[in-house]
Scaffold this motif. Structure first.
Motif, PDB file in Angstrom:
ATOM      1  N   THR A  42       0.812  -1.211   0.000  1.00  0.00           N
ATOM      2  CA  THR A  42       0.000   0.000   0.000  1.00  0.00           C
ATOM      3  C   THR A  42       0.852   1.270   0.000  1.00  0.00           C
ATOM      4  O   THR A  42       0.516   2.238  -0.669  1.00  0.00           O
ATOM      5  N   THR A  43       1.956   1.265   0.714  1.00  0.00           N
ATOM      6  CA  THR A  43       2.788   2.466   0.735  1.00  0.00           C
ATOM      7  C   THR A  43       3.592   2.608  -0.550  1.00  0.00           C
ATOM      8  O   THR A  43       3.888   3.717  -0.970  1.00  0.00           O
ATOM      9  N   GLN A  44       3.932   1.503  -1.170  1.00  0.00           N
ATOM     10  CA  GLN A  44       4.694   1.575  -2.407  1.00  0.00           C
ATOM     11  C   GLN A  44       3.843   2.167  -3.532  1.00  0.00           C
ATOM     12  O   GLN A  44       4.316   2.984  -4.299  1.00  0.00           O
ATOM     13  N   THR A  45       2.606   1.761  -3.636  1.00  0.00           N
ATOM     14  CA  THR A  45       1.764   2.284  -4.703  1.00  0.00           C
ATOM     15  C   THR A  45       1.389   3.736  -4.456  1.00  0.00           C
ATOM     16  O   THR A  45       1.192   4.498  -5.390  1.00  0.00           O
ATOM     17  N   ALA A  46       1.301   4.146  -3.196  1.00  0.00           N
ATOM     18  CA  ALA A  46       0.952   5.527  -2.888  1.00  0.00           C
ATOM     19  C   ALA A  46       2.139   6.463  -3.089  1.00  0.00           C
ATOM     20  O   ALA A  46       1.965   7.643  -3.345  1.00  0.00           O
ATOM     21  N   ALA A  47       3.345   5.940  -2.985  1.00  0.00           N
ATOM     22  CA  ALA A  47       4.542   6.784  -3.061  1.00  0.00           C
ATOM     23  C   ALA A  47       5.048   6.982  -4.481  1.00  0.00           C
ATOM     24  O   ALA A  47       5.916   7.832  -4.707  1.00  0.00           O
ATOM     25  N   LEU A  48       4.549   6.224  -5.434  1.00  0.00           N
ATOM     26  CA  LEU A  48       5.077   6.305  -6.806  1.00  0.00           C
ATOM     27  C   LEU A  48       4.988   7.713  -7.415  1.00  0.00           C
ATOM     28  O   LEU A  48       5.955   8.193  -7.997  1.00  0.00           O
ATOM     29  N   PRO A  49       3.870   8.422  -7.316  1.00  0.00           N
ATOM     30  CA  PRO A  49       3.836   9.760  -7.922  1.00  0.00           C
ATOM     31  C   PRO A  49       4.843  10.724  -7.295  1.00  0.00           C
ATOM     32  O   PRO A  49       5.388  11.582  -7.963  1.00  0.00           O
TER      33      PRO A  49
END
Length: 55
Positions: A42-49
């Protein structure tokens, strides 16, 4: 929907294994690992942008 069906089957087999072999100590370890994996995903997908803006 099929994913949840397979996940339910996997969890049932895991609990059955722990019940038959009296290895209840492994249940909290697996739960912690699953929560850690969920946190990473969850944190990896949220941090991409935000990562893209740094580079």
């Amino acid at each position: 929907m099929i994913f949840f069906k397979h996940l339910k089957k996997l969890l049932q087999e895991f609990v059955g294994f722990a019940w038959e072999n009296k290895v209840w100590w492994i249940v909290p370890m697996v739960l912690v690992l699953l929560l850690l994996a969920l946190l990473i995903v969850t944190t990896q997908t949220a941090a991409l942008p935000f990562i893209y803006t740094l580079f």
